[in-house]
Design a protein around this motif. Sequence first.
Motif, PDB file in Angstrom:
ATOM      1  N   VAL A 217       0.858  -1.061  -0.317  1.00  0.00           N
ATOM      2  CA  VAL A 217      -0.077   0.060  -0.003  1.00  0.00           C
ATOM      3  C   VAL A 217       0.807   1.015  -0.288  1.00  0.00           C
ATOM      4  CG1 VAL A 217      -0.129  -0.044   2.055  1.00  0.00           C
ATOM      5  CG2 VAL A 217      -2.446   0.972   1.271  1.00  0.00           C
ATOM      6  N   ALA A 218       0.671   2.456  -1.218  1.00  0.00           N
ATOM      7  CA  ALA A 218       0.719   3.358  -0.454  1.00  0.00           C
ATOM      8  C   ALA A 218       1.037   3.771   0.745  1.00  0.00           C
ATOM      9  CB  ALA A 218       0.664   4.430  -1.537  1.00  0.00           C
ATOM     10  N   VAL A 219       2.122   4.219   1.600  1.00  0.00           N
ATOM     11  CA  VAL A 219       1.889   5.118   2.555  1.00  0.00           C
ATOM     12  C   VAL A 219       3.132   6.460   2.425  1.00  0.00           C
ATOM     13  CG1 VAL A 219       2.017   3.201   4.296  1.00  0.00           C
ATOM     14  CG2 VAL A 219       4.408   4.112   3.777  1.00  0.00           C
ATOM     15  N   LEU A 220       2.526   7.539   3.586  1.00  0.00           N
ATOM     16  CA  LEU A 220       3.293   8.867   3.760  1.00  0.00           C
ATOM     17  C   LEU A 220       4.410   8.360   3.483  1.00  0.00           C
ATOM     18  CD1 LEU A 220       1.066  11.050   6.008  1.00  0.00           C
ATOM     19  CD2 LEU A 220       1.003  10.762   3.975  1.00  0.00           C
ATOM     20  N   CYS A 221       5.249   9.476   2.905  1.00  0.00           N
ATOM     21  CA  CYS A 221       6.440   9.352   2.644  1.00  0.00           C
ATOM     22  C   CYS A 221       7.329   9.472   3.676  1.00  0.00           C
ATOM     23  CB  CYS A 221       7.232   9.527   1.284  1.00  0.00           C
ATOM     24  SG  CYS A 221       9.157  10.420   1.576  1.00  0.00           S
ATOM     25  N   ASP A 222       8.431   8.598   4.528  1.00  0.00           N
ATOM     26  CA  ASP A 222       8.563   9.329   5.870  1.00  0.00           C
ATOM     27  C   ASP A 222       9.801  10.436   5.894  1.00  0.00           C
ATOM     28  OD1 ASP A 222       7.556   7.299   7.337  1.00  0.00           O
ATOM     29  OD2 ASP A 222       9.300   5.867   7.180  1.00  0.00           O
ATOM     30  N   PRO A 223      10.416  10.365   5.291  1.00  0.00           N
ATOM     31  CA  PRO A 223      10.828  11.385   4.846  1.00  0.00           C
ATOM     32  C   PRO A 223      11.033  13.219   4.910  1.00  0.00           C
ATOM     33  CG  PRO A 223      12.414   9.344   3.469  1.00  0.00           C
ATOM     34  CD  PRO A 223      11.049   9.407   3.272  1.00  0.00           C
ATOM     35  N   CYS A 224      10.314  12.398   4.328  1.00  0.00           N
ATOM     36  CA  CYS A 224       9.386  14.144   4.250  1.00  0.00           C
ATOM     37  C   CYS A 224       7.852  14.070   4.725  1.00  0.00           C
ATOM     38  CB  CYS A 224       9.307  14.498   1.996  1.00  0.00           C
ATOM     39  SG  CYS A 224       7.960  13.897   1.400  1.00  0.00           S
ATOM     40  N   ALA A 225       7.753  13.613   4.882  1.00  0.00           N
ATOM     41  CA  ALA A 225       6.532  13.590   5.826  1.00  0.00           C
ATOM     42  C   ALA A 225       5.782  13.716   5.973  1.00  0.00           C
ATOM     43  CB  ALA A 225       6.750  14.419   7.490  1.00  0.00           C
ATOM     44  N   GLY A 226       5.226  13.471   4.200  1.00  0.00           N
ATOM     45  CA  GLY A 226       4.384  13.877   2.987  1.00  0.00           C
ATOM     46  C   GLY A 226       4.084  15.074   2.359  1.00  0.00           C
ATOM     47  N   SER A 227       5.147  15.757   2.822  1.00  0.00           N
ATOM     48  CA  SER A 227       4.855  17.001   2.032  1.00  0.00           C
ATOM     49  C   SER A 227       5.720  16.858   0.771  1.00  0.00           C
ATOM     50  CB  SER A 227       6.198  18.387   2.594  1.00  0.00           C
ATOM     51  OG  SER A 227       7.070  17.833   2.502  1.00  0.00           O
ATOM     52  N   GLY A 228       6.434  15.944   0.130  1.00  0.00           N
ATOM     53  CA  GLY A 228       7.104  15.931  -0.647  1.00  0.00           C
ATOM     54  C   GLY A 228       8.108  16.809  -1.584  1.00  0.00           C
ATOM     55  N   ALA A 229       8.510  17.505  -0.297  1.00  0.00           N
ATOM     56  CA  ALA A 229       9.785  18.105  -0.732  1.00  0.00           C
ATOM     57  C   ALA A 229      11.021  17.471  -0.170  1.00  0.00           C
ATOM     58  CB  ALA A 229       9.389  19.883  -0.022  1.00  0.00           C
TER      59      ALA A 229
END
Length: 378
Positions: free
Chosen positions: A145-157
Motif C-alpha cells: 500500500v502507498a503510505v506517507l513518505c517518511d523522509p518528507c513526512a508526506g510533504s513531497g519536499a
Amino acid sequence: MATTTDYYELLGVDRSADEKALKSAYRKLAMQCHPDRNPGDAEAEAKFKELSQAYDCLKDPQKRATYDHYGREAYENGGMGNAGGGGGHQGFGDFSDIFNQFFGEGGMGGGGQRGPARGADLRYDMEITLEDAYHGKSTEIKIDVAVLCDPCAGSGAQPGSDVKRCGTCQGHGKVRAQQGFFVVERTCPSCQGRGEVIAEPCHTCQGDGRMDQQKTLEVEIPPGVDDGTRIRLASKGEAGANGAPAGDLYIFLHVKRHKYFQREGTTLFAQAPISFTKAALGGSITIPGMDGVEHEISIPAGIQSGKQLQKRGAGMPVLQGRGKGDLVVQIDVETPTSLTSKQKELLREFQETETGKETPNSQGFFDKIKEAWEDLTD
C-alpha cells in the motif's frame, strides 16, 4: 466476459429488485461459479468476479443510484474499481472522479472539494473455513500500500528545501475561467491542487509524498459471518496525495465449501446414513456440531429416506446478534450389502411373515401398476 453487461442482467433481476432479491440472486449465481467449485476454470473465475462487482455496486444505495443514473461507465477506468479477487487489492477510486467526468473537475457548479483528495479505498479478498465463520478468528494480512513518505513526512519536499505558495492559484489549489455566462473552477495545473510549489522534490518519493510499503494488519472476523461479508478497516487504504487522509480497506470474505455441512443463512444442513433396522425400529444418532458438541437426534420408527430432522440452536451464530440457527439432518436409509448367513436367514423368516401392510407405499404402487395392466389387457 464482456465488460458491457448490465449489472441487473448479469444478476438476472429487475431494475426494481429489492435488497433481498439482489442477495438471493447473487448467492445462487456466485455459488455456481465459485472458484472452489470450478478449480482451474478461468471463465468461471471471471464470471464470479463480475458477479461480485455487480452485487457490490447494487447492494449499496448510493452506488446503485449513481449506476442507475450514469451506467457502468461510472465504475470503470478508475471509478469504483473492479471486483478482482485472488487475495490481492485494488483501488475503489473516489466518487468525485465520477462527477468530474461529467461536470468538470470542480464538480457541479464549481463547488467541488478543495485541496488534495483522500486516498483510494482498497479491496482484499480473504478465504476462510466454515469453522472460522462459526467461531470467528483474529488473523493477520499483508498488503502492499502507498503510505506517507517518511523522509518528507508526506510533504513531497526534500527536507530542508523551500516550499512556496503557488503563483498561479495564489495557494488556493484551484483556478477559475470564464466560459460564457459560467465560471468554471478547475484544479490548478501548476501545483496540481496543492496550493504550493516544491522547489526541490523529495529524493525518496520524487515529490509525491507517498511511497509503497508492505504493511501487516490485524483483522478481526466476528462469529456468524457469511460468504460475501465485507469488513471495513477505516483509514487503512492508500495514503492521500499531498498529506490528504487515507482511504479505507475493505476485506471481502469467501467461505470455503465444507466437507459435511452446507449452509443457508444461519441454518446448517447435513446428511446422515442410518441402517434399515434403525429406520424400521427407531433409535437415535449423534451428530458432531460446529460447536464441538455431539448433538443427539431422535429417529422415529419407520422413518423414510429423505426425511429431515431438526435440532434447534445447533446451527450458525447470528452475526452481531444473539442466538444460533438450526441444524437440519436429512436421513439416508442404507440398504445392507454384506450379510451373514444368519442375517439372511432371519430376513427370509421376516419376509415370510410380510403381509404388505408393513410397506404400504410400495404395496400400493404395485397394486396400481397391476390395475393399469389389467385395464390395458381388457
